[in-house]
Design a protein around this motif. Structure first.
Motif, mmCIF file in Angstrom:
data_model
loop_
_atom_site.group_PDB
_atom_site.id
_atom_site.type_symbol
_atom_site.label_atom_id
_atom_site.label_comp_id
_atom_site.label_asym_id
_atom_site.label_seq_id
_atom_site.Cartn_x
_atom_site.Cartn_y
_atom_site.Cartn_z
ATOM 1 N N GLY A 168 0.794 -1.230 0.000
ATOM 2 C CA GLY A 168 0.000 0.000 0.000
ATOM 3 C C GLY A 168 0.820 1.270 0.000
ATOM 4 N N GLU A 169 0.631 2.067 -1.049
ATOM 5 C CA GLU A 169 1.306 3.357 -1.103
ATOM 6 C C GLU A 169 0.780 4.297 -0.024
ATOM 7 N N ASP A 170 -0.446 4.052 0.457
ATOM 8 C CA ASP A 170 -0.976 4.866 1.549
ATOM 9 C C ASP A 170 -0.143 4.674 2.814
ATOM 10 N N PHE A 171 0.398 3.475 3.017
ATOM 11 C CA PHE A 171 1.267 3.237 4.173
ATOM 12 C C PHE A 171 2.552 4.058 4.040
ATOM 13 N N TYR A 172 3.157 4.044 2.851
ATOM 14 C CA TYR A 172 4.399 4.806 2.670
ATOM 15 C C TYR A 172 4.136 6.296 2.838
ATOM 16 N N ALA A 173 2.997 6.773 2.376
ATOM 17 C CA ALA A 173 2.645 8.186 2.572
ATOM 18 C C ALA A 173 2.524 8.491 4.060
ATOM 19 N N GLY A 174 1.910 7.578 4.813
ATOM 20 C CA GLY A 174 1.824 7.749 6.262
ATOM 21 C C GLY A 174 3.203 7.776 6.904
ATOM 22 N N LEU A 175 4.097 6.938 6.410
ATOM 23 C CA LEU A 175 5.468 6.899 6.907
ATOM 24 C C LEU A 175 6.183 8.228 6.621
ATOM 25 N N LEU A 176 6.025 8.749 5.420
ATOM 26 C CA LEU A 176 6.654 10.031 5.083
ATOM 27 C C LEU A 176 6.169 11.161 5.984
ATOM 28 N N LYS A 177 4.907 11.075 6.423
ATOM 29 C CA LYS A 177 4.360 12.119 7.290
ATOM 30 C C LYS A 177 5.023 12.152 8.656
ATOM 31 N N TRP A 213 8.026 12.604 9.096
ATOM 32 C CA TRP A 213 8.985 13.690 8.953
ATOM 33 C C TRP A 213 8.412 14.910 8.264
ATOM 34 N N LEU A 214 7.360 14.726 7.460
ATOM 35 C CA LEU A 214 6.834 15.833 6.657
ATOM 36 C C LEU A 214 5.437 16.273 7.090
ATOM 37 N N GLY A 215 4.858 15.612 8.072
ATOM 38 C CA GLY A 215 3.484 15.903 8.474
ATOM 39 C C GLY A 215 3.377 17.146 9.341
ATOM 40 N N GLU A 216 2.176 17.391 9.825
ATOM 41 C CA GLU A 216 1.882 18.550 10.661
ATOM 42 C C GLU A 216 2.604 18.493 12.001
#
Length: 191
Positions: free
Chosen positions: A175-184, A186-189
């Motif tokens: 799931g690319e949604d998991f990788y997006a969550g992982l990136l957040k 460091w890059l999230g709010e």
């Protein structure tokens, strides 16, 4: 007449110089030099990227509670903001090199907490089992020594692949949604 020795530039200034200009790709050799430069600046090494199609998008030193690790983000093309990074298609890499020893359970807790802190309730529900999979894999490691590389690769045909100290750990996480969550993390709010 002697002149005073030149003062060294602050780490943050030299650190910024490893990021390529927007729209320019680095060759593998330039990526390696950028990583060597990064390693000299932070005192640690970062594993080279095996995929010549990825560019250094940015780098940083995690300094919450003291300097903990160097992190480098690689993408297929330079992105300038979080939304663009998260929308990027294709392979991606987060390469971390530890500055201090850390227990597997501490690192697992920090990453899973970071994903949860930067996800909506719906995203948390969708990612719950995969966050646990990653957390269980990392927590099973007693101690991760300073200088060890931790690499999170997104490989579209496989999913998220975790490599610690050059060895794949656990199973691929779909799931690319998991990788997006992982990136957040460091890059999230709430990085």
């Amino acid at each position: 007449m002697k002149t005073a020795p030149a003062q060294r530039q602050p780490v943050t200034r030299r650190y910024e110089n490893i990021t390529p200009e927007p729209g320019r790709r680095r060759s593998v050799g330039l990526q390696a030099r950028a990583q060597e430069s990064l390693g000299r600046i932070a005192g640690v090494g970062v594993d080279p990227v095996g995929n010549a199609d990825l560019v250094v998008n940015g780098a940083g030193v995690r300094s919450k509670f003291g300097k903990r690790y160097v992190m480098v983000l690689y993408l297929p093309a330079k992105a300038t903001d979080t939304k663009a990074v998260l929308a990027t298609q294709g392979p991606k890499r987060v390469a971390i090199s530890l500055i201090k020893d850390v227990s597997g359970s501490t690192f697992a807790g920090a990453v899973s907490g970071g994903i949860n802190d930067n996800s909506s309730d719906a995203e948390k529900a969708a990612l719950k089992d995969r966050i646990k999979q990653l957390s269980d894999t990392v927590a099973a490691i007693d101690e991760i020594k300073a200088g060890t590389s931790i690499v999170f690769d997104w490989i579209p045909e496989k999913g998220t692949v975790l490599t610690i100290g050059g060895q794949m750990k656990g199973k691929e996480i779909p799931g690319e949604d998991f990788y997006a969550g992982l990136l957040k993390v460091w890059l999230g709010e709430d990085p």
